[in-house]
Motif scaffolding. Structure first.
Motif, short mmCIF file in Angstrom:
data_model
loop_
_atom_site.label_atom_id
_atom_site.label_comp_id
_atom_site.label_asym_id
_atom_site.label_seq_id
_atom_site.Cartn_x
_atom_site.Cartn_y
_atom_site.Cartn_z
N SER A 104 0.95 -1.11 0.01
CA SER A 104 0.02 0.11 0.02
C SER A 104 0.99 1.21 -0.14
N GLN A 105 0.35 2.32 -0.56
CA GLN A 105 1.17 3.66 -0.43
C GLN A 105 1.14 4.16 0.81
N LYS A 108 9.49 6.32 1.50
CA LYS A 108 8.09 6.45 0.88
C LYS A 108 7.59 5.45 -0.04
N VAL A 109 6.31 4.83 -0.09
CA VAL A 109 5.89 4.00 -1.12
C VAL A 109 4.62 4.44 -1.87
N ILE A 110 4.83 4.44 -3.27
CA ILE A 110 4.06 5.19 -4.25
C ILE A 110 3.44 3.90 -4.92
N GLN A 111 2.26 4.40 -5.58
CA GLN A 111 1.70 3.53 -6.73
C GLN A 111 2.48 3.21 -7.91
N LYS A 124 -1.70 -3.66 0.53
CA LYS A 124 -2.71 -2.66 0.02
C LYS A 124 -4.21 -3.39 0.19
N GLN A 142 4.17 4.71 3.83
CA GLN A 142 5.71 4.64 4.21
C GLN A 142 6.09 3.27 4.80
N ARG A 158 6.02 -3.19 4.83
CA ARG A 158 4.91 -2.66 4.52
C ARG A 158 3.64 -3.21 4.63
N PRO A 183 7.45 1.11 -6.83
CA PRO A 183 6.84 1.65 -5.56
C PRO A 183 7.73 2.52 -4.58
#
Length: 337
Positions: free
Chosen positions: A103-104, A129-132, A164, A106, A161, A136
């Motif tokens: 999932s987005q 940071k985790v992004i889509q 999602k 941290q 993490r 990621p």
């Protein structure tokens, strides 16, 4: 398996066990192994979902080029981890996955001791940071360099993490060090292996030694300058043009070079036109002499037109006495100067 289902699984095993006396179970050659197997499966399903190369699978793949050095580890069922050093750009690290389950938000970054050397201490490297998307996780040069050091020491960096698909609300998505050690099927761990790292890292360092110090971003629009009334190339200008030649030879995507000559406004229009022509032609001739195809080079001259600084000062006039070199990767129509 979600945690709620895991609890139901364990409760079912307990009820099944209570249905029989210990004596009757011990005499049942089928039922006891079945209950034990179900219990083990229930427990294993509650653990964090981990993506990490096995020792017999782990490999690091160095890729060397004068414009880019990469060090890649495939991560089975997830994607790959990449250290990338491109010409003129700082080191970066990224995780690439077509279908990232994270999932987005941290993620916790930990450097763990490998199973064959548990004496090494686990270190928390902070939150990232985790992004889509397909990448990621992206790390800057400082943290990427720290990962290289941890791998060189034989340790195993992990990104931890929540999934999602976790039932946790977004504000509760943060995973701390204590949670990472718990059995929790909503947690995802993506790890790197240090197996075979040092040999590949040695090749990566050799690539860095021949990596160009500048890239397309720095070279695509550059300038060289001239003294008043001069068109001859000095040593500094030739060094820069040699860098351009080396880059164009390495980057086959560069299709065209546009050479534009300019002057200050101290002389007449006709004089300045001829002087700017000589300057542009001197640069073009040098590039062609060093190996650039003449068909790739377009030369233009503009005299005192299009100044980039005021001609009322000596400094401004010095800035305007120039030749610009523009590299075009598309070979398209001439764009703005």
């Amino acid at each position: 398996m979600p945690i709620s289902l895991t609890h139901q699984c364990l409760e079912f095993s307990k009820r099944l066990l209570s249905m029989q006396t210990r004596k009757s179970l011990s005499s049942n050659a089928f039922l006891m192994p079945t209950i034990l197997l179900m219990s083990l499966l229930c427990l294993s399903s509650a653990q964090a979902l981990t993506f990490h190369p096995r020792m017999d699978q782990a490999k690091w793949l160095p890729d060397s080029h004068v414009l880019q050095c990469q060090l890649t580890q495939p991560i089975p069922s997830f994607g790959r981890a990449v250290f990338d050093s491109s010409a003129g750009q700082p080191l970066r690290f990224y995780l690439q996955s077509v279908s990232s389950a994270m999932s987005q938000g941290q993620a916790l970054l930990q450097s763990e001791a490998p199973t064959w050397n548990p004496a090494l201490a686990t270190v928390n490297l902070g939150l990232v940071k985790v992004i889509q998307g397909e990448t990621p996780i992206n790390l800057d040069a400082a943290l990427a360099d720290q990962l290289l050091n941890e791998l060189y020491l034989g340790k195993s960096p992990h990104f931890i993490r929540r999934s999602k698909h976790s039932e946790e609300r977004p504000t509760e998505q943060l995973v701390d060090a204590e949670q990472a050690r718990m059995m929790d099927s909503s947690i995802i761990k993506v790890g790197l292996s240090s197996v075979h790292f040092r040999a590949a890292y040695s090749q990566y360092l050799q690539c860095l030694e021949q990596l160009m110090p500048v890239g397309f971003e720095q070279l695509s629009r550059s300038r060289v300058h001239f003294e008043a009334d001069q068109w001859q190339l000095n040593a500094k200008t030739m060094d820069w043009l040699n860098t351009i030649v080396r880059y164009v030879e390495a980057d086959t995507e560069v299709k065209q070079l546009y050479i534009d000559g300019y002057t200050d406004d101290l002389r007449s229009g006709s004089y300045n036109s001829q002087l700017s022509k000589k300057r542009a032609e001197a640069v073009a001739a040098y590039l062609i002499e060093k190996g650039i195809s003449a068909e790739q080079v377009t030369t233009r001259f503009h005299g005192e037109r299009f100044p980039v600084a005021s001609n009322k000062t000596a400094e401004g006039r010095s800035t305007n006495r120039r030749v610009t070199i523009r590299l075009d990767k598309l070979g398209a129509a001439i764009s703005q100067r």
